[in-house]
Design a protein around this motif. Structure first.
Motif, PDB file in Angstrom:
ATOM      1  N   LEU A  23       0.859  -1.187   0.000  1.00 53.41           N
ATOM      2  CA  LEU A  23       0.000   0.000   0.000  1.00 53.41           C
ATOM      3  C   LEU A  23       0.894   1.235   0.000  1.00 53.41           C
ATOM      4  O   LEU A  23       1.501   1.551   1.016  1.00 53.41           O
ATOM      5  CB  LEU A  23      -0.903  -0.001   1.244  1.00 53.41           C
ATOM      6  N   GLU A  24       0.982   1.903  -1.116  1.00 54.66           N
ATOM      7  CA  GLU A  24       1.863   3.068  -1.227  1.00 54.66           C
ATOM      8  C   GLU A  24       1.233   4.249  -0.497  1.00 54.66           C
ATOM      9  O   GLU A  24       0.214   4.772  -0.916  1.00 54.66           O
ATOM     10  CB  GLU A  24       2.123   3.417  -2.693  1.00 54.66           C
ATOM     11  N   SER A  25       1.853   4.649   0.600  1.00 59.82           N
ATOM     12  CA  SER A  25       1.325   5.762   1.400  1.00 59.82           C
ATOM     13  C   SER A  25       2.145   7.035   1.231  1.00 59.82           C
ATOM     14  O   SER A  25       1.684   8.121   1.559  1.00 59.82           O
ATOM     15  CB  SER A  25       1.290   5.375   2.880  1.00 59.82           C
ATOM     16  N   GLY A  26       3.370   6.877   0.763  1.00 63.69           N
ATOM     17  CA  GLY A  26       4.243   8.030   0.634  1.00 63.69           C
ATOM     18  C   GLY A  26       4.986   8.364   1.920  1.00 63.69           C
ATOM     19  O   GLY A  26       5.783   9.291   1.962  1.00 63.69           O
ATOM     20  N   VAL A  33       3.564  -3.498   5.362  1.00 62.58           N
ATOM     21  CA  VAL A  33       2.844  -3.564   4.082  1.00 62.58           C
ATOM     22  C   VAL A  33       2.648  -2.184   3.464  1.00 62.58           C
ATOM     23  O   VAL A  33       1.917  -2.030   2.502  1.00 62.58           O
ATOM     24  CB  VAL A  33       1.479  -4.286   4.232  1.00 62.58           C
ATOM     25  N   GLY A  34       3.303  -1.167   4.050  1.00 63.42           N
ATOM     26  CA  GLY A  34       3.266   0.163   3.458  1.00 63.42           C
ATOM     27  C   GLY A  34       2.207   1.102   3.986  1.00 63.42           C
ATOM     28  O   GLY A  34       2.196   2.279   3.633  1.00 63.42           O
ATOM     29  N   SER A  35       1.312   0.619   4.813  1.00 62.65           N
ATOM     30  CA  SER A  35       0.263   1.511   5.320  1.00 62.65           C
ATOM     31  C   SER A  35       0.816   2.405   6.436  1.00 62.65           C
ATOM     32  O   SER A  35       1.822   2.063   7.071  1.00 62.65           O
ATOM     33  CB  SER A  35      -0.920   0.692   5.838  1.00 62.65           C
ATOM     34  N   PRO A  36       0.168   3.545   6.659  1.00 66.55           N
ATOM     35  CA  PRO A  36       0.631   4.430   7.736  1.00 66.55           C
ATOM     36  C   PRO A  36       0.570   3.718   9.087  1.00 66.55           C
ATOM     37  O   PRO A  36      -0.305   2.877   9.322  1.00 66.55           O
ATOM     38  CB  PRO A  36      -0.371   5.593   7.713  1.00 66.55           C
ATOM     39  N   VAL A  37       1.508   4.045   9.948  1.00 71.21           N
ATOM     40  CA  VAL A  37       1.531   3.465  11.281  1.00 71.21           C
ATOM     41  C   VAL A  37       0.423   4.106  12.102  1.00 71.21           C
ATOM     42  O   VAL A  37       0.317   5.333  12.161  1.00 71.21           O
ATOM     43  CB  VAL A  37       2.903   3.698  11.955  1.00 71.21           C
ATOM     44  N   ASP A  38      -0.387   3.288  12.721  1.00 73.91           N
ATOM     45  CA  ASP A  38      -1.465   3.769  13.577  1.00 73.91           C
ATOM     46  C   ASP A  38      -0.883   4.065  14.956  1.00 73.91           C
ATOM     47  O   ASP A  38      -0.316   3.172  15.591  1.00 73.91           O
ATOM     48  CB  ASP A  38      -2.555   2.698  13.691  1.00 73.91           C
ATOM     49  N   PRO A  39      -0.983   5.306  15.439  1.00 71.09           N
ATOM     50  CA  PRO A  39      -0.410   5.651  16.750  1.00 71.09           C
ATOM     51  C   PRO A  39      -0.930   4.762  17.882  1.00 71.09           C
ATOM     52  O   PRO A  39      -0.241   4.557  18.869  1.00 71.09           O
ATOM     53  CB  PRO A  39      -0.836   7.093  16.971  1.00 71.09           C
TER      54      PRO A  39
END
Length: 117
Positions: A23-26, A33-39
């Motif tokens: 998942l390209e998040s930038g 897997v590329g997703s943003p880290v959930d705080p």
């Protein structure tokens, strides 16, 4: 810069391993897997860890408070502690975290008494 280059290499390897599932998040720091880290992941990890080691009453933020207080107690210059902690104002660092320890008070009073010897 070296740490960022290392992270880029690690992320490239993660991207290659995931293939089409990536998942390209930038973002620079992501899950595997590329997703943003959930705080909330950090909080969940901390809750499990503190329970395992018997520190149930401590919040994650208590670690930050202890860290900053210890740096100040060690004599690290307040402006350096401010930068490490990410405070925008030195008064936050000093007002919230700078608590005079008994040893610091004793040292200050000893210095004052030497003035009058």
């Amino acid at each position: 810069m070296d740490a960022l280059r290392d992270r880029r290499e690690q992320q490239t390897a993660e991207r290659d391993a995931c293939g089409a599932e990536w998942l390209e998040s930038g973002y620079v720091f992501t899950t595997a897997v590329g997703s943003p880290v959930d705080p909330r992941n950090l909080n969940r990890h901390w809750c499990a860890t503190r329970k395992r080691v018997g520190l149930d009453e401590y919040r994650f933020h208590d670690l930050r408070h202890s860290f900053v207080s210890l740096l100040l107690d060690l004599g690290v210059a307040p402006h350096i502690v401010r930068e490490i902690a990410g405070h925008s104002d030195l008064q936050v660092t000093l007002g919230v975290y700078a608590h005079a320890s008994t040893e610091e008070k004793r040292k200050a009073l000893t210095q004052l008494s030497k003035l009058f010897e």
